[in-house]
Design a protein around this motif. Structure first.
Motif, PDB file in Angstrom:
ATOM      1  N   LEU A  95       0.851  -1.096  -0.280  1.00  0.00           N
ATOM      2  CA  LEU A  95      -0.597   0.182   0.266  1.00  0.00           C
ATOM      3  C   LEU A  95       0.844   1.198  -0.449  1.00  0.00           C
ATOM      4  O   LEU A  95       1.431   1.372   1.034  1.00  0.00           O
ATOM      5  N   PRO A  96       0.777   2.620  -0.403  1.00  0.00           N
ATOM      6  CA  PRO A  96       1.000   3.701  -0.084  1.00  0.00           C
ATOM      7  C   PRO A  96       1.633   4.226   0.296  1.00  0.00           C
ATOM      8  O   PRO A  96       2.167   5.679   0.787  1.00  0.00           O
ATOM      9  N   ARG A  97      -0.006   3.760   1.712  1.00  0.00           N
ATOM     10  CA  ARG A  97       0.040   4.869   2.736  1.00  0.00           C
ATOM     11  C   ARG A  97      -0.297   3.903   4.098  1.00  0.00           C
ATOM     12  O   ARG A  97      -1.831   3.108   3.672  1.00  0.00           O
ATOM     13  N   ILE A 106     -12.173   1.266  -1.303  1.00  0.00           N
ATOM     14  CA  ILE A 106     -12.854   1.274  -1.804  1.00  0.00           C
ATOM     15  C   ILE A 106     -11.655   0.338  -2.922  1.00  0.00           C
ATOM     16  O   ILE A 106     -11.295  -0.849  -2.729  1.00  0.00           O
ATOM     17  N   GLU A 107     -11.085   1.474  -3.476  1.00  0.00           N
ATOM     18  CA  GLU A 107     -10.637   0.611  -5.015  1.00  0.00           C
ATOM     19  C   GLU A 107      -9.227   0.423  -4.516  1.00  0.00           C
ATOM     20  O   GLU A 107      -8.447  -0.461  -4.510  1.00  0.00           O
ATOM     21  N   GLU A 108      -8.340   1.279  -3.014  1.00  0.00           N
ATOM     22  CA  GLU A 108      -7.001   0.805  -2.698  1.00  0.00           C
ATOM     23  C   GLU A 108      -7.379  -0.955  -2.305  1.00  0.00           C
ATOM     24  O   GLU A 108      -6.781  -1.870  -2.349  1.00  0.00           O
ATOM     25  N   PHE A 109      -8.585  -1.388  -1.266  1.00  0.00           N
ATOM     26  CA  PHE A 109      -8.693  -2.838  -1.409  1.00  0.00           C
ATOM     27  C   PHE A 109      -9.011  -3.381  -2.158  1.00  0.00           C
ATOM     28  O   PHE A 109      -8.493  -4.872  -1.800  1.00  0.00           O
ATOM     29  N   ASP A 110     -10.071  -2.932  -2.740  1.00  0.00           N
ATOM     30  CA  ASP A 110      -9.742  -4.048  -4.303  1.00  0.00           C
ATOM     31  C   ASP A 110      -8.737  -4.526  -4.817  1.00  0.00           C
ATOM     32  O   ASP A 110      -8.756  -5.876  -5.093  1.00  0.00           O
ATOM     33  N   ARG A 111      -7.392  -3.614  -5.251  1.00  0.00           N
ATOM     34  CA  ARG A 111      -6.136  -3.308  -5.700  1.00  0.00           C
ATOM     35  C   ARG A 111      -6.153  -4.449  -4.650  1.00  0.00           C
ATOM     36  O   ARG A 111      -5.406  -5.238  -5.755  1.00  0.00           O
ATOM     37  N   VAL A 112      -5.478  -4.393  -3.704  1.00  0.00           N
ATOM     38  CA  VAL A 112      -4.125  -5.495  -3.452  1.00  0.00           C
ATOM     39  C   VAL A 112      -4.519  -6.750  -3.417  1.00  0.00           C
ATOM     40  O   VAL A 112      -4.526  -7.654  -3.122  1.00  0.00           O
ATOM     41  N   ILE A 113      -6.413  -6.865  -2.811  1.00  0.00           N
ATOM     42  CA  ILE A 113      -7.000  -8.215  -2.311  1.00  0.00           C
ATOM     43  C   ILE A 113      -6.546  -8.925  -4.259  1.00  0.00           C
ATOM     44  O   ILE A 113      -7.098  -9.992  -4.102  1.00  0.00           O
ATOM     45  N   ASN A 114      -7.563  -7.685  -4.875  1.00  0.00           N
ATOM     46  CA  ASN A 114      -7.210  -8.821  -6.613  1.00  0.00           C
ATOM     47  C   ASN A 114      -5.635  -9.109  -6.848  1.00  0.00           C
ATOM     48  O   ASN A 114      -6.533  -9.839  -7.667  1.00  0.00           O
ATOM     49  N   TYR A 153      -2.347  -0.880  10.832  1.00  0.00           N
ATOM     50  CA  TYR A 153      -2.647   0.349  10.003  1.00  0.00           C
ATOM     51  C   TYR A 153      -2.475  -0.798   8.079  1.00  0.00           C
ATOM     52  O   TYR A 153      -1.695   0.087   7.121  1.00  0.00           O
ATOM     53  N   ALA A 154      -2.359  -1.918   7.615  1.00  0.00           N
ATOM     54  CA  ALA A 154      -2.579  -2.861   6.671  1.00  0.00           C
ATOM     55  C   ALA A 154      -3.076  -3.519   6.012  1.00  0.00           C
ATOM     56  O   ALA A 154      -3.190  -3.951   6.141  1.00  0.00           O
ATOM     57  N   MET A 155      -4.514  -2.726   6.546  1.00  0.00           N
ATOM     58  CA  MET A 155      -5.398  -4.614   6.852  1.00  0.00           C
ATOM     59  C   MET A 155      -5.684  -4.681   6.014  1.00  0.00           C
ATOM     60  O   MET A 155      -5.840  -6.345   5.177  1.00  0.00           O
ATOM     61  N   PRO A 156      -5.272  -3.466   4.783  1.00  0.00           N
ATOM     62  CA  PRO A 156      -6.262  -5.170   3.590  1.00  0.00           C
ATOM     63  C   PRO A 156      -4.827  -5.689   2.595  1.00  0.00           C
ATOM     64  O   PRO A 156      -5.388  -7.375   1.971  1.00  0.00           O
TER      65      PRO A 156
END
Length: 257
Positions: A95-97, A106-114, A153-156
Motif C-alpha cells: 500500500l502507498p500509505r 474501496i479502490e485501495e482494498f480491491d486492488r490489494v485483494i485482487n 494500518y495495513a488491513m488490506p
C-alpha cells in the motif's frame, strides 16, 4: 543432478525481490522457468540472468488480477514447454500509505485483494487442470506473517495474506488425493524493494523502519530473498513430498516476540 530437473515452473512476480530469487534458484536446480510479471524490464532482466547462467527461461507479461492474463500465461507455458509442474504464486503488492482500516478506499482494498489473493486463485484455477492431466503438481503460495498476525494500518495487505493461507489449506484438502500438493511460505521482513516502500508508507526512513522491527527479530536482521527462496525450493521439490497444506514461517522469530 538438480532437485527440479525436468520440471517446468511458473513464478509470478519474478521481476524482482523474492520472486527473482526463486526463479534464479529454481533454474539453478534444473527447472525451466516461466517468469511472470507486470514489470517488463524486471522480468526480462530475470530471464537474462537465468540464461547467462546456462538456464532455460522466458518472460510473460501478465497482470495476475486479470483472468485473461492468467489463462494466457498458463496456455503459453504449455505451448512452449508442453507441461507445468510447479506454480509459485509470489506476485503481491503493498500500500502507498499506512492508515487505519476505515480510512482505506474501496479502490485501495480491491486492488490489494485482487493481486495478492484473487491473483493466486486465478493462476491456480488455470494451472490445476494442467496438473491434473499430468497426475502431479505443486503449488506454493507466498503469504506473509502479516496473514498470521495483524499488521496494523495495513488491513488490506494482512487480510489478503490471511486469505491466501486459507486458499492454500482449502486447495490442499481438495487436490492432495489427486496428486497436487499445495503449501505456503510466510516470510517476515525481507530486504526487498517492498520493504523500502513499506518504510515510506509508514512515513519513516528505511533505516529507522528496520531499527524498529529489529528489536523484535532475534536473529538481528531482515532476511535475504534467497533465504526465502531456499524454503520455496524445499516445498517445490521431492524433499517435501509428505507436506500438503502446510504454512512454513520464515521470519527470524518475529511472530514469537
Amino acid at each position: 543432478m538438480g532437485k527440479l530437473d525436468g520440471r517446468v515452473s511458473i513464478v509470478t512476480g519474478a521481476g524482482s525481490g523474492i520472486g527473482r530469487a526463486i526463479a534464479l534458484l529454481f533454474a539453478s536446480e534444473g527447472s525451466r522457468v516461466v517468469v511472470v510479471d507486470v514489470n517488463d524490464r524486471g522480468g526480462e532482466e530475470t530471464v537474462g540472468m537465468i540464461r547467462n547462467n546456462g538456464g532455460d527461461a522466458f518472460f510473460i507479461h501478465a497482470d495476475v488480477s486479470r483472468e485473461s492474463d492468467c489463462s494466457s500465461a498458463v496456455k503459453e507455458t504449455i505451448n512452449h514447454y508442453g507441461q507445468l509442474d510447479i506454480l509459485v504464486n509470489n506476485a503481491g503488492i503493498d500500500l502507498p500509505r499506512a492508515k487505519p482500516s476505515a480510512d482505506f478506499t474501496i479502490e485501495e482494498f480491491d486492488r490489494v485483494i485482487n493481486v495478492n489473493l484473487k491473483g493466486a486463485w486465478l493462476m491456480s484455477k488455470y494451472a490445476i487442470p494442467e496438473m491434473l492431466r499430468q497426475g502431479r503438481g505443486v503449488i506454493i503460495n507466498v503469504a506473509s506473517v502479516a496473514g498470521l498476525k495483524p499488521l496494523p494500518y495495513a488491513m488490506p495487505y494482512s487480510v489478503s495474506k490471511a486469505g491466501l493461507i486459507m486458499l492454500t489449506e482449502v486447495m490442499a484438502v481438495e487436490y492432495g488425493s489427486r496428486g497436487i500438493r499445495v503449501n505456503a511460505v510466510a516470510p517476515g521482513w525481507v530486504s526487498t524493494p517492498m520493504a523500502v516502500r513499506a518504510a515510506s508508507a509508514y512515513g519513516t526512513t528505511y533505516e529507522d523502519f528496520t531499527k524498529l522491527f529489529l528489536q523484535r527479530i532475534t536473529l538481528g536482521r531482515f532476511a535475504d530473498p534467497m533465504e526465502i527462496a531456499r524454503v520455496v525450493l524445499f516445498l517445490a521439490s521431492d524433499d517435501s513430498s509428505y507436506m500438503n497444506g502446510s504454512v512454513v514461517v520464515v521470519d527470524g522469530s518475529i511472530t514469537l516476540t
